[in-house]
Design an enzyme around this catalytic site. Structure first.
Site, PDB file in Angstrom:
ATOM      1  CD1 TRP A  29      -2.516  -1.917   0.888  1.00 46.73           C
ATOM      2  CD2 TRP A  29      -3.496   0.098   1.048  1.00 46.73           C
ATOM      3  NE1 TRP A  29      -3.866  -2.094   0.756  1.00 46.73           N
ATOM      4  CE2 TRP A  29      -4.496  -0.879   0.856  1.00 46.73           C
ATOM      5  CE3 TRP A  29      -3.878   1.429   1.172  1.00 46.73           C
ATOM      6  CZ2 TRP A  29      -5.851  -0.568   0.790  1.00 46.73           C
ATOM      7  CZ3 TRP A  29      -5.223   1.742   1.109  1.00 46.73           C
ATOM      8  CH2 TRP A  29      -6.187   0.755   0.912  1.00 46.73           C
ATOM      9  CD1 TRP A  64      -4.286  -8.043   8.471  1.00 49.52           C
ATOM     10  CD2 TRP A  64      -4.766  -6.672  10.176  1.00 49.52           C
ATOM     11  NE1 TRP A  64      -5.002  -8.759   9.377  1.00 49.52           N
ATOM     12  CE2 TRP A  64      -5.314  -7.946  10.441  1.00 49.52           C
ATOM     13  CE3 TRP A  64      -4.933  -5.645  11.104  1.00 49.52           C
ATOM     14  CZ2 TRP A  64      -6.020  -8.213  11.600  1.00 49.52           C
ATOM     15  CZ3 TRP A  64      -5.644  -5.922  12.265  1.00 49.52           C
ATOM     16  CH2 TRP A  64      -6.179  -7.180  12.507  1.00 49.52           C
ATOM     17  CD  GLU A  65      -2.523  -8.299   5.024  1.00 52.81           C
ATOM     18  OE1 GLU A  65      -2.167  -7.145   4.721  1.00 52.81           O
ATOM     19  OE2 GLU A  65      -3.713  -8.625   5.208  1.00 52.81           O
ATOM     20  CB  ILE A  89      -2.238   7.430   4.564  1.00 53.58           C
ATOM     21  CG1 ILE A  89      -0.774   7.302   4.077  1.00 53.58           C
ATOM     22  CG2 ILE A  89      -2.707   8.889   4.450  1.00 53.58           C
ATOM     23  CD1 ILE A  89      -0.557   7.697   2.626  1.00 53.58           C
ATOM     24  CB  THR A  93     -13.496   4.421   8.399  1.00 54.81           C
ATOM     25  OG1 THR A  93     -12.338   3.686   7.987  1.00 54.81           O
ATOM     26  CG2 THR A  93     -14.334   4.783   7.179  1.00 54.81           C
ATOM     27  CG  HIS A  95      -9.718   0.052   7.814  1.00 59.58           C
ATOM     28  ND1 HIS A  95     -10.869  -0.643   7.558  1.00 59.58           N
ATOM     29  CD2 HIS A  95      -8.702  -0.753   7.412  1.00 59.58           C
ATOM     30  CE1 HIS A  95     -10.567  -1.812   7.026  1.00 59.58           C
ATOM     31  NE2 HIS A  95      -9.264  -1.906   6.935  1.00 59.58           N
ATOM     32  CG  LEU A 120       7.439   0.328  14.419  1.00 59.75           C
ATOM     33  CD1 LEU A 120       6.349  -0.633  13.986  1.00 59.75           C
ATOM     34  CD2 LEU A 120       7.009   1.074  15.674  1.00 59.75           C
TER      35      LEU A 120
HETATM   36  C1  DLZ Z   1      -7.320  -1.511   4.072  1.00 58.84           C
HETATM   37  C2  DLZ Z   1      -6.136  -0.632   4.208  1.00 58.84           C
HETATM   38  C3  DLZ Z   1      -6.290   0.765   4.346  1.00 58.84           C
HETATM   39  C4  DLZ Z   1      -7.632   1.400   4.375  1.00 58.84           C
HETATM   40  N1  DLZ Z   1      -5.241   1.585   4.426  1.00 58.84           N
HETATM   41  C5  DLZ Z   1      -3.985   1.057   4.415  1.00 58.84           C
HETATM   42  C6  DLZ Z   1      -2.850   1.901   4.508  1.00 58.84           C
HETATM   43  O1  DLZ Z   1      -2.910   3.132   4.552  1.00 58.84           O
HETATM   44  N2  DLZ Z   1      -1.632   1.305   4.531  1.00 58.84           N
HETATM   45  C7  DLZ Z   1      -1.457  -0.060   4.485  1.00 58.84           C
HETATM   46  O2  DLZ Z   1      -0.318  -0.536   4.542  1.00 58.84           O
HETATM   47  N3  DLZ Z   1      -2.528  -0.860   4.358  1.00 58.84           N
HETATM   48  C8  DLZ Z   1      -3.765  -0.353   4.306  1.00 58.84           C
HETATM   49  N4  DLZ Z   1      -4.867  -1.175   4.184  1.00 58.84           N
HETATM   50  C9  DLZ Z   1      -4.660  -2.612   3.901  1.00 58.84           C
HETATM   51  C10 DLZ Z   1      -4.539  -3.492   5.157  1.00 58.84           C
HETATM   52  O3  DLZ Z   1      -3.294  -3.270   5.791  1.00 58.84           O
HETATM   53  C11 DLZ Z   1      -4.664  -4.983   4.774  1.00 58.84           C
HETATM   54  O4  DLZ Z   1      -3.750  -5.294   3.761  1.00 58.84           O
HETATM   55  C12 DLZ Z   1      -6.062  -5.366   4.302  1.00 58.84           C
HETATM   56  O5  DLZ Z   1      -7.012  -5.009   5.255  1.00 58.84           O
HETATM   57  C13 DLZ Z   1      -6.154  -6.899   4.034  1.00 58.84           C
HETATM   58  O6  DLZ Z   1      -5.937  -7.634   5.245  1.00 58.84           O
END
Ligand code: DLZ
Length: 166
Positions: A29, A64-65, A89, A93, A95, A120
């Site tokens: 992302w 998240w991963e 970023i 919401t 999230h 980190l």
């Molecule tokens: C879903 C999501 C959102 C909204 N924003 C980010 C972000 O700004 N940076 C990032 O690294 N990942 C984002 N993700 C994706 C989640 O980290 C994750 O990959 C998805 O929810 C699938 O598990």
């Protein structure tokens, strides 16, 4: 306004760094920022003496991963430390808050439980500008500073410390 906030200069030598293997796991992302952070981390690993062929880079979908991605790398590859790189970023919401909290706690837990250094490298920023500044790309006339460079040095220092060499 000037500020005192910032990392101290990196140590001038890292004895034993030529034998280290360092992993980087990065989220996909926010690619522009991630690419700069990964390049900054690689550059400082090289400056600290880690051979390029000993730097292993893998990616995961998002921040998240990162804890699971780093766990897989520590389980499956002979790395002495791993750097988790992501950029969250804030959107409109909740999230952002949940992912920031879980990713950072997951990475801390991974390092303590495996007793292997986990750095980190996750930016948690409120807007694009903050991310671009912290990736050294800059915006609006501000050059910024690439935090990836600090993470590379942190990984080398912690890997050597975990081996009693520093
Ligand atoms: C879903 C999501 C959102 C909204 N924003 C980010 C972000 O700004 N940076 C990032 O690294 N990942 C984002 N993700 C994706 C989640 O980290 C994750 O990959 C998805 O929810 C699938 O598990």
């Amino acid at each position: 306004m000037s500020t005192v906030k910032g990392p101290a200069p990196a140590p001038s030598s890292f004895p034993g760094s030529e034998k280290l293997r360092i992993g980087i796991v990065h989220a996909r992302w926010n690619k522009e920022i991630i690419d700069a952070l990964v390049a900054g981390a690689v550059q400082s690993l090289q400056k600290a003496g880690v051979p390029t062929e000993n730097i292993l880079i893998e990616s995961v979908p998002g921040s998240w991963e990162l804890p699971a991605g780093c766990q897989i790398m520590l389980d499956q590859k002979p790395v002495d430390a791993v750097i988790a790189i992501g950029c969250l970023i804030k959107g409109s919401t909740m999230h952002f808050e949940y992912i920031c909290d879980c990713a950072t706690h997951g990475l801390m837990r991974l390092g303590l439980e495996t007793k292997r250094p986990v750095v980190l490298g996750v930016l948690t920023v409120l807007n694009d500008d903050q991310g671009l500044e912290r990736a050294g790309i800059g915006r609006n006339g501000k050059p910024g500073h690439n935090h990836g460079e600090d993470w590379g040095f942190a990984a080398v220092e912690m890997a050597l410390k975990s081996q009693g060499k520093m």
